[in-house]
Design a protein around this motif. Structure first.
Motif, PDB file in Angstrom:
ATOM      1  N   THR A  10     -46.584   2.546 -12.507  1.00 44.77           N
ATOM      2  CA  THR A  10     -46.512   3.356 -13.671  1.00 44.77           C
ATOM      3  C   THR A  10     -48.359   3.511 -13.609  1.00 44.77           C
ATOM      4  OG1 THR A  10     -46.843   4.639 -15.561  1.00 44.77           O
ATOM      5  CG2 THR A  10     -45.944   2.469 -15.466  1.00 44.77           C
ATOM      6  N   PRO A  11     -49.537   3.650 -13.883  1.00 45.44           N
ATOM      7  CA  PRO A  11     -49.630   5.211 -13.452  1.00 45.44           C
ATOM      8  C   PRO A  11     -49.228   5.305 -12.150  1.00 45.44           C
ATOM      9  CG  PRO A  11     -51.617   4.566 -15.275  1.00 45.44           C
ATOM     10  CD  PRO A  11     -50.169   3.929 -14.508  1.00 45.44           C
ATOM     11  N   SER A  12     -48.799   6.376 -10.910  1.00 47.73           N
ATOM     12  CA  SER A  12     -48.381   6.180 -10.037  1.00 47.73           C
ATOM     13  C   SER A  12     -49.360   6.483  -8.914  1.00 47.73           C
ATOM     14  CB  SER A  12     -46.889   7.598 -10.102  1.00 47.73           C
ATOM     15  OG  SER A  12     -47.586   9.245  -9.898  1.00 47.73           O
ATOM     16  N   ASN A  13     -49.277   6.706  -7.743  1.00 46.83           N
ATOM     17  CA  ASN A  13     -50.376   7.012  -6.574  1.00 46.83           C
ATOM     18  C   ASN A  13     -50.068   7.400  -5.766  1.00 46.83           C
ATOM     19  OD1 ASN A  13     -52.041   6.937  -4.376  1.00 46.83           O
ATOM     20  ND2 ASN A  13     -51.816   4.346  -4.283  1.00 46.83           N
ATOM     21  N   PRO A  14     -50.581   9.573  -6.158  1.00 50.40           N
ATOM     22  CA  PRO A  14     -51.605   9.568  -6.604  1.00 50.40           C
ATOM     23  C   PRO A  14     -51.570  10.258  -7.646  1.00 50.40           C
ATOM     24  CG  PRO A  14     -51.216  10.987  -5.126  1.00 50.40           C
ATOM     25  CD  PRO A  14     -49.766   9.961  -4.680  1.00 50.40           C
ATOM     26  N   LEU A  15     -50.255  10.965  -8.143  1.00 53.00           N
ATOM     27  CA  LEU A  15     -50.461  11.729  -9.109  1.00 53.00           C
ATOM     28  C   LEU A  15     -50.339  11.594  -9.964  1.00 53.00           C
ATOM     29  CD1 LEU A  15     -47.984  14.165  -7.409  1.00 53.00           C
ATOM     30  CD2 LEU A  15     -49.998  14.183  -7.688  1.00 53.00           C
ATOM     31  N   LEU A  16     -50.492  10.409 -10.927  1.00 56.81           N
ATOM     32  CA  LEU A  16     -50.612   9.592 -12.233  1.00 56.81           C
ATOM     33  C   LEU A  16     -49.654   9.704 -12.569  1.00 56.81           C
ATOM     34  CD1 LEU A  16     -52.932   8.028 -11.947  1.00 56.81           C
ATOM     35  CD2 LEU A  16     -53.421   9.239 -10.456  1.00 56.81           C
ATOM     36  N   THR A  17     -47.999   9.997 -12.746  1.00 55.63           N
ATOM     37  CA  THR A  17     -46.994  10.478 -13.617  1.00 55.63           C
ATOM     38  C   THR A  17     -47.399   9.021 -14.311  1.00 55.63           C
ATOM     39  OG1 THR A  17     -45.713   9.401 -12.147  1.00 55.63           O
ATOM     40  CG2 THR A  17     -46.476  11.876 -11.930  1.00 55.63           C
ATOM     41  N   ILE A  18     -46.611   9.407 -15.504  1.00 50.69           N
ATOM     42  CA  ILE A  18     -46.684   8.170 -16.083  1.00 50.69           C
ATOM     43  C   ILE A  18     -44.897   8.041 -16.657  1.00 50.69           C
ATOM     44  CG2 ILE A  18     -47.012   7.297 -18.495  1.00 50.69           C
ATOM     45  CD1 ILE A  18     -48.908   7.104 -16.699  1.00 50.69           C
ATOM     46  N   THR A  19     -44.544   6.915 -16.145  1.00 52.48           N
ATOM     47  CA  THR A  19     -42.976   6.337 -17.031  1.00 52.48           C
ATOM     48  C   THR A  19     -42.727   5.222 -17.407  1.00 52.48           C
ATOM     49  OG1 THR A  19     -42.879   6.384 -14.128  1.00 52.48           O
ATOM     50  CG2 THR A  19     -40.841   5.053 -15.607  1.00 52.48           C
ATOM     51  N   ASP A  20     -41.808   6.132 -18.356  1.00 54.03           N
ATOM     52  CA  ASP A  20     -41.393   4.719 -19.693  1.00 54.03           C
ATOM     53  C   ASP A  20     -40.470   3.848 -19.767  1.00 54.03           C
ATOM     54  OD1 ASP A  20     -40.659   4.207 -22.205  1.00 54.03           O
ATOM     55  OD2 ASP A  20     -39.779   5.629 -22.982  1.00 54.03           O
ATOM     56  N   ILE A  21     -41.873   2.554 -19.875  1.00 59.10           N
ATOM     57  CA  ILE A  21     -41.643   1.305 -18.959  1.00 59.10           C
ATOM     58  C   ILE A  21     -40.874   0.731 -19.711  1.00 59.10           C
ATOM     59  CG2 ILE A  21     -42.645  -1.030 -18.989  1.00 59.10           C
ATOM     60  CD1 ILE A  21     -45.127  -0.025 -18.357  1.00 59.10           C
ATOM     61  N   LYS A  22     -40.909   0.839 -21.559  1.00 62.18           N
ATOM     62  CA  LYS A  22     -40.080   0.074 -22.063  1.00 62.18           C
ATOM     63  C   LYS A  22     -38.582   0.647 -22.088  1.00 62.18           C
ATOM     64  CE  LYS A  22     -41.685  -1.148 -26.171  1.00 62.18           C
ATOM     65  NZ  LYS A  22     -41.728  -1.093 -27.529  1.00 62.18           N
ATOM     66  N   GLY A  23     -38.646   2.290 -21.854  1.00 58.66           N
ATOM     67  CA  GLY A  23     -37.290   2.966 -21.672  1.00 58.66           C
ATOM     68  C   GLY A  23     -36.305   2.618 -20.197  1.00 58.66           C
ATOM     69  N   VAL A  24     -37.013   2.326 -19.423  1.00 57.48           N
ATOM     70  CA  VAL A  24     -36.839   1.907 -18.023  1.00 57.48           C
ATOM     71  C   VAL A  24     -35.867   0.097 -18.145  1.00 57.48           C
ATOM     72  CG1 VAL A  24     -36.818   0.788 -15.451  1.00 57.48           C
ATOM     73  CG2 VAL A  24     -37.690   3.381 -16.685  1.00 57.48           C
ATOM     74  N   ALA A  25     -37.318  -0.619 -18.226  1.00 56.76           N
ATOM     75  CA  ALA A  25     -36.478  -2.059 -18.717  1.00 56.76           C
ATOM     76  C   ALA A  25     -35.762  -2.725 -19.616  1.00 56.76           C
ATOM     77  CB  ALA A  25     -37.251  -2.586 -19.352  1.00 56.76           C
TER      78      ALA A  25
END
Length: 388
Positions: free
Chosen positions: A146-161
Motif C-alpha cells: 500500500t499504495p498498491s502497484n498499479p491501482l494505488l489501492t490503500i490498505t488499512d495498515i494498522k488494521g491488518v497489523a
C-alpha cells in the motif's frame, strides 16, 4: 544526538555515512575488497554475509528511515521479498497475500511456492475483513502492499497489523510506492518492511537493489536464510545507493508536489475516464491515506477513454519517457498490461482491474507546466491520428 531527534534530511544525508578517517573526505569511502582478515577482528567480513563496510553502514541509514533496529541490502527488490518470505515460511505453512499486488510478487508466489509446499491465498479484496476471511490455522505470514502497484489501492495498515498480532501472525509490507518519506509502516504495527531500492531509494534509474528493515530478531532470521541464497549487492552499487539516498527526501517531496497537481489536471480531462491517486478526494480510501501517510506519493495511474489507443498515446510523448521502471527523477509512463503485470493472464489482470487502457505514471521532478503540456499534446495528437 539520537537518530530519533534528527530531521528527515539530516538522516538521509548523514546517518550511515562512513567517516574517512585517513584523508578526511566529505563523503563515504568505498571498500571494494571481497576478502578481509579473519583473525583478531571484531567482525569477520564477507560480501555474501551482507556485512562489508558499505553494506553495513547503508543498512543503518535504511533502518533509521524506517524506524527499525536493523536492515539489509539485497541485489534487487525481488531478492529482498523472496528472501523475506522464505525466512518465515516452510513446508506446510500458509501465507495470506493482498490481491492488489505487484505482478512480479504474484508471479513468484504462483510459480515457486508449490515447489516448497507453501500454501497461499490471495484475498478477495483489501479490506481488513478480506484478510481475516483468508486466514487459516497454518497461516504464518500476511503480506500487504500500500499504495498498491498499479491501482494505488490503500490498505488499512494498522488494521491488518492488529488483526495479525491478535493471531500471532507476522506481517510484511511492500513500501516501495510510498517510500520512507511518505509512510512508515513500522510505526503502525507492521513487523517487516521491504523496498525495491531500485525505485525511490535509488531515484536515478541507474541502480538495481532491494532492502528489508525490521527488528534485530526478525532480521537475524532473514540473514540466516539470505547468507545461503547469496542475494547480496556489490559494494560499488551499495556506495551509489548511499550517495543517492542523501537527496531522497528532497526528491520525493518535489515529486509529490508535481503529482498532486497532475492528478487534478488528469481528473478533469475529458479524455481521461479515471484517475487512481490517493491524494484525490474522489479516491475511495482518500481519508485512510491521509491518516496513515505523510503525503500521497508521486505514483498514479489513469485510464484513457475508449477510442484513444494507450500505446499510440505513449508514442506521442516528447518529455515523459515510456519506460519499464519507476520513481526516477525523470517522469515515466508504462502500460501495466504489457510490463509489470504481463506475466499474469488476461483473466488474472481482469480480476484485479488491470485494463489495456490503464497507464501507470511515475511523476518526476520536472517543471509541472512542462509535464502538463506534454500530456495534453500527446492526447491531442493521438486523437488526431485515431480519428483522421
Amino acid at each position: 544526538m539520537s537518530k530519533k531527534k534528527l530531521g528527515l534530511n539530516t538522516i538521509c544525508t548523514h546517518v550511515g555515512e562512513i567517516k574517512d578517517e585517513q584523508f578526511k573526505g566529505a563523503i563515504s569511502p568505498i571498500y571494494l575488497s571481497t576478502s578481509y582478515e579473519f583473525d583478531d577482528v571484531d567482525v569477520k567480513r564477507y560480501p555474501r554475509y551482507f556485512n562489508t563496510p558499505n553494506q553495513e553502514f547503508l543498512a543503518k541509514k535504511i533502518a533509521a528511515l524506517e524506524h527499525t533496529e536493523s536492515a539489509m541490502i539485497f541485489g534487487s527488490g525481488m531478492a529482498a521479498i523472496s528472501h523475506m518470505f522464505l525466512a518465515f515460511l516452510q513446508t506446510g505453512d500458509h501465507i495470506v497475500v493482498q490481491n492488489t499486488l505487484y505482478g512480479g510478487t504474484s508471479n513468484f508466489i504462483r510459480e515457486e511456492f508449490h515447489k516448497y509446499g507453501i500454501e497461499y491465498t490471495f484475498t478477495n479484496g483489501y479490506a481488513v475483513s478480506d484478510f481475516e476471511a483468508a486466514i487459516q490455522p497454518n497461516t504464518k505470514l500476511i503480506h500487504i502492499e500500500t499504495p498498491s502497484n498499479p491501482l494505488l489501492t490503500i490498505t488499512d495498515i494498522k488494521g491488518v497489523a492488529n488483526l495479525a498480532k491478535s493471531k500471532g501472525i507476522v506481517t510484511t509490507i511492500d513500501n516501495t510506492f510510498a517510500s520512507p518519506v511518505n509512510q512508515n509502516p513500522i510505526d503502525l504495527g507492521i513487523d517487516i518492511v521491504m523496498h525495491s531500492a531500485t525505485k525511490y531509494l535509488g531515484g536515478h534509474s541507474d541502480i538495481l537493489a532491494g532492502a528489508v528493515a525490521s527488528s534485530k530478531e526478525h532480521m537475524d532470521r532473514i540473514w540466516n536464510v539470505s547468507k545461503n541464497l547469496g542475494g547480496s549487492l556489490s559494494d560499488m552499487t551499495v556506495w551509489m545507493l548511499e550517495r543517492s539516498m542523501k537527496t531522497l527526501a528532497l526528491r520525493v517531496k518535489a515529486q509529490n508536489k508535481n503529482a498532486r497537481k497532475l492528478a487534478k489536471f488528469l481528473n478533469k480531462h475529458e479524455d481521461v475516464s479515471k484517475v487512481y491517486y490517493p491524494g484525490l478526494k474522489s479516491h475511495p480510501e482518500h481519508q485512510l491515506a491521509k491518516e496513515q501517510m505523510h503525503d500521497f506519493g508521486a505514483m498514479m495511474s489513469f485510464e484513457l477513454v475508449e477510442g484513444i489507443d494507450a500505446m499510440a498515446f505513449m508514442k506521442q510523448l516528447h518529455l515523459i519517457k515510456p519506460s519499464m521502471s519507476l520513481a526516477g527523477v525523470e517522469s515515466t509512463m508504462l502500460l501495466p498490461s504489457q510490463t509489470s503485470h504481463a506475466l499474469l493472464t488476461q483473466e488474472q489482470r481482469d480480476v484485479v482491474g488491470i485494463s489495456n487502457q490503464l497507464i501507470r505514471f511515475s511523476v518526476g521532478i520536472e517543471t509541472f507546466k512542462d509535464l502538463k503540456a506534454d500530456i495534453a499534446q500527446a492526447i491531442n495528437n493521438t486523437k488526431t491520428i485515431s480519428f483522421a
